[in-house]
Design a protein around this motif. Structure first.
Motif, mmCIF file in Angstrom:
data_model
loop_
_atom_site.group_PDB
_atom_site.id
_atom_site.type_symbol
_atom_site.label_atom_id
_atom_site.label_comp_id
_atom_site.label_asym_id
_atom_site.label_seq_id
_atom_site.Cartn_x
_atom_site.Cartn_y
_atom_site.Cartn_z
ATOM 1 N N ILE A 5 0.841 -1.205 0.000
ATOM 2 C CA ILE A 5 0.000 0.000 0.000
ATOM 3 C C ILE A 5 0.875 1.253 0.000
ATOM 4 N N ALA A 6 1.946 1.230 0.779
ATOM 5 C CA ALA A 6 2.873 2.374 0.795
ATOM 6 C C ALA A 6 3.511 2.568 -0.578
ATOM 7 N N ALA A 7 3.851 1.460 -1.236
ATOM 8 C CA ALA A 7 4.451 1.555 -2.572
ATOM 9 C C ALA A 7 3.482 2.200 -3.554
ATOM 10 N N GLY A 8 2.206 1.875 -3.432
ATOM 11 C CA GLY A 8 1.208 2.478 -4.302
ATOM 12 C C GLY A 8 1.098 3.980 -4.090
ATOM 13 N N GLN A 9 1.173 4.404 -2.839
ATOM 14 C CA GLN A 9 1.125 5.834 -2.563
ATOM 15 C C GLN A 9 2.362 6.539 -3.121
ATOM 16 N N ALA A 10 3.523 5.902 -2.934
ATOM 17 C CA ALA A 10 4.759 6.477 -3.472
ATOM 18 C C ALA A 10 4.711 6.535 -4.993
ATOM 19 N N LEU A 11 4.225 5.464 -5.605
ATOM 20 C CA LEU A 11 4.133 5.419 -7.064
ATOM 21 C C LEU A 11 3.279 6.564 -7.589
ATOM 22 N N GLN A 12 2.105 6.752 -6.989
ATOM 23 C CA GLN A 12 1.226 7.799 -7.491
ATOM 24 C C GLN A 12 1.811 9.188 -7.273
ATOM 25 N N ARG A 13 2.504 9.378 -6.177
ATOM 26 C CA ARG A 13 3.142 10.675 -5.941
ATOM 27 C C ARG A 13 4.211 10.942 -7.008
ATOM 28 N N VAL A 14 4.961 9.927 -7.369
ATOM 29 C CA VAL A 14 5.965 10.051 -8.428
ATOM 30 C C VAL A 14 5.290 10.354 -9.766
ATOM 31 N N LEU A 15 4.224 9.621 -10.071
ATOM 32 C CA LEU A 15 3.548 9.789 -11.356
ATOM 33 C C LEU A 15 2.964 11.186 -11.512
ATOM 34 N N LEU A 16 2.358 11.686 -10.461
ATOM 35 C CA LEU A 16 1.736 13.012 -10.549
ATOM 36 C C LEU A 16 2.786 14.109 -10.678
ATOM 37 N N HIS A 17 3.898 13.963 -9.950
ATOM 38 C CA HIS A 17 4.970 14.949 -10.067
ATOM 39 C C HIS A 17 5.568 14.907 -11.470
ATOM 40 N N ALA A 18 5.739 13.699 -12.006
ATOM 41 C CA ALA A 18 6.258 13.564 -13.369
ATOM 42 C C ALA A 18 5.296 14.189 -14.374
ATOM 43 N N CYS A 19 4.010 13.928 -14.207
ATOM 44 C CA CYS A 19 3.004 14.466 -15.122
ATOM 45 C C CYS A 19 3.016 15.988 -15.121
ATOM 46 N N ALA A 20 3.216 16.573 -13.957
ATOM 47 C CA ALA A 20 3.238 18.032 -13.860
ATOM 48 C C ALA A 20 4.370 18.643 -14.665
ATOM 49 N N HIS A 21 5.388 17.831 -14.972
ATOM 50 C CA HIS A 21 6.539 18.318 -15.746
ATOM 51 C C HIS A 21 6.576 17.695 -17.144
ATOM 52 N N GLY A 22 5.446 17.173 -17.588
ATOM 53 C CA GLY A 22 5.339 16.678 -18.956
ATOM 54 C C GLY A 22 5.912 15.306 -19.198
ATOM 55 N N VAL A 23 6.232 14.564 -18.135
ATOM 56 C CA VAL A 23 6.835 13.237 -18.282
ATOM 57 C C VAL A 23 5.766 12.165 -18.138
ATOM 58 N N ARG A 24 5.730 11.248 -19.092
ATOM 59 C CA ARG A 24 4.803 10.110 -19.052
ATOM 60 C C ARG A 24 5.556 8.873 -18.573
ATOM 61 N N VAL A 25 4.800 7.890 -18.096
ATOM 62 C CA VAL A 25 5.408 6.694 -17.512
ATOM 63 C C VAL A 25 4.734 5.439 -18.062
ATOM 64 N N ALA A 26 5.566 4.451 -18.399
ATOM 65 C CA ALA A 26 5.099 3.134 -18.828
ATOM 66 C C ALA A 26 5.445 2.122 -17.753
ATOM 67 N N PHE A 27 4.551 1.170 -17.521
ATOM 68 C CA PHE A 27 4.758 0.148 -16.490
ATOM 69 C C PHE A 27 5.057 -1.204 -17.120
ATOM 70 N N HIS A 28 5.858 -1.995 -16.409
ATOM 71 C CA HIS A 28 6.156 -3.365 -16.842
ATOM 72 C C HIS A 28 6.142 -4.264 -15.613
ATOM 73 N N THR A 29 5.064 -5.033 -15.468
ATOM 74 C CA THR A 29 4.889 -5.852 -14.267
ATOM 75 C C THR A 29 5.032 -7.344 -14.536
ATOM 76 N N GLN A 30 5.323 -7.727 -15.779
ATOM 77 C CA GLN A 30 5.338 -9.152 -16.111
ATOM 78 C C GLN A 30 6.288 -9.938 -15.220
ATOM 79 N N ALA A 31 7.540 -9.479 -15.117
ATOM 80 C CA ALA A 31 8.528 -10.226 -14.332
ATOM 81 C C ALA A 31 8.209 -10.196 -12.839
ATOM 82 N N LEU A 32 7.492 -9.169 -12.390
ATOM 83 C CA LEU A 32 7.138 -9.069 -10.969
ATOM 84 C C LEU A 32 6.021 -10.036 -10.603
ATOM 85 N N GLU A 33 5.374 -10.613 -11.618
ATOM 86 C CA GLU A 33 4.291 -11.568 -11.375
ATOM 87 C C GLU A 33 4.795 -13.005 -11.317
ATOM 88 N N MET A 34 6.107 -13.162 -11.465
ATOM 89 C CA MET A 34 6.713 -14.492 -11.395
ATOM 90 C C MET A 34 7.704 -14.494 -10.231
#
Length: 329
Positions: free
Chosen positions: A254-283
């Motif tokens: 849950i903490a990681a999710g909060q950190a992730l969203q804080r990073v994403l919103l700060h990045a978005c405010a500066h025009g940076v987009r983010v792509a996710f890759h969770t395949q390897a994390l599911e194994m």
């Protein structure tokens, strides 16, 4: 605060919450309101049975929604009194958020709050423009403020390893019929009116490979779906980064999710987009390999690529009425 004002504030907070990112845009959450308290729950019907056996990705997603609630309340002038996993006998109850005292939102809170409905997940390459070093440092700070670590992967060999692990996981998963069907369930065909899942317009029809190439999910599964924005111009991998936590409990997710969203919103405010890759994390074995060999014993919660793109992207979300149970105020 008047009852009407409190309800308006709570509704605005839940409206912000539903715009959080989630695995395959499953939106695996629900909310209940009791007086001036919002309860965030995990929706078991939207959990990935094969791709997310332990529920880690669901809780990361719900953590991102919790961050949006916190930001919205503060932006609206109320402190958020948060309790994470408040009742061991109710594992689906992930957090409660009570309206606290009046507070004046700072400039950064207002900045992040303004990005909530603007942020979009990217599913292709980026332009060659690098993410500025000072912005990368700011993103690292944003993650640390929520108890997580964002590590930019500068070593080219390490980037190649992460790309190879992602590709290997994608290949294995694509050979599993039931796993593939689970992914396809969340792929939306063109013209679909569903308010969840991944819209066909949110990924390129003919994506260009980047070097090193990070495999993307196949939501189209052989259909000629996808958009055309940026698919030929954006060919850079972008900046690869990994979000980690020291421990690996439900609270850490849950903490990681909060950190992730804080990073994403700060990045978005500066025009940076983010792509996710969770395949390897599911194994399990691949995630453990990363922990031991690449991440100094820390636990990977998200692999991502960051960069610039002219593609604004599309987003769909369920209306608040579908996720909110109002018990009265």
């Amino acid at each position: 605060m008047r009852v009407e004002d409190a309800m308006e504030t709570i509704n605005a907070a839940v409206q912000a919450a539903v715009w959080a990112p989630s695995v395959h845009n499953t939106q695996p959450w629900s909310f209940a309101v009791d007086g001036e308290e919002i309860a965030l729950r995990a929706d078991s019907d939207r959990k990935l049975r094969l791709g997310d056996v332990m529920g880690r990705e669901q809780l990361v997603s719900c953590g991102a929604a919790l961050m949006n609630v916190r930001l919205a309340l503060r932006a609206l002038g109320r402190e958020a009194q948060v309790r994470v996993l408040p009742d061991p006998d109710r594992p689906a109850l992930l957090a409660t958020v009570r309206l606290g005292g009046a507070v004046e939102a700072d400039e950064h809170t207002r900045l992040l709050h303004a990005q909530i409905e603007r942020r979009r997940t990217h599913r292709a390459g980026f332009t060659d423009e690098p993410v500025p070093g000072h912005l990368v440092e700011e993103l690292v700070y944003q993650a640390a403020a929520e108890g997580a670590r964002l590590t930019p992967i500068r070593d080219e060999a390490a980037v190649r390893v992460l790309a190879a692990l992602t590709d290997a996981a994608q290949e294995v998963q694509s050979q599993d019929r039931l796993f593939t069907l689970e992914v396809i369930r969340w792929g939306r065909p063109p013209g679909s009116t569903r308010a969840d899942g991944v819209p066909a317009e949110s990924y390129p029809r003919e994506p260009r490979r980047t070097r090193p190439h990070f495999a993307q999910r196949d939501y189209a599964h052989g259909h000629p779906w996808g958009g055309e924005s940026d698919q030929f111009a954006a060919t850079s991998t972008g900046l690869v980064a990994v979000l980690t936590t020291q421990a690996d409990s439900r609270e850490d997710w849950i903490a990681a999710g909060q950190a992730l969203q804080r990073v994403l919103l700060h990045a978005c405010a500066h025009g940076v987009r983010v792509a996710f890759h969770t395949q390897a994390l599911e194994m399990f074995h691949l995630r453990e390999f990363m922990r031991q060999e690449l991440l100094s014993g820390e636990n990977a919660q998200m692999i991502m690529r960051l960069g610039f793109t002219g593609d604004e992207g599309v987003g769909v979300r369920r209306p608040v009425g579908e996720v909110l149970e109002d018990r009265g105020i």
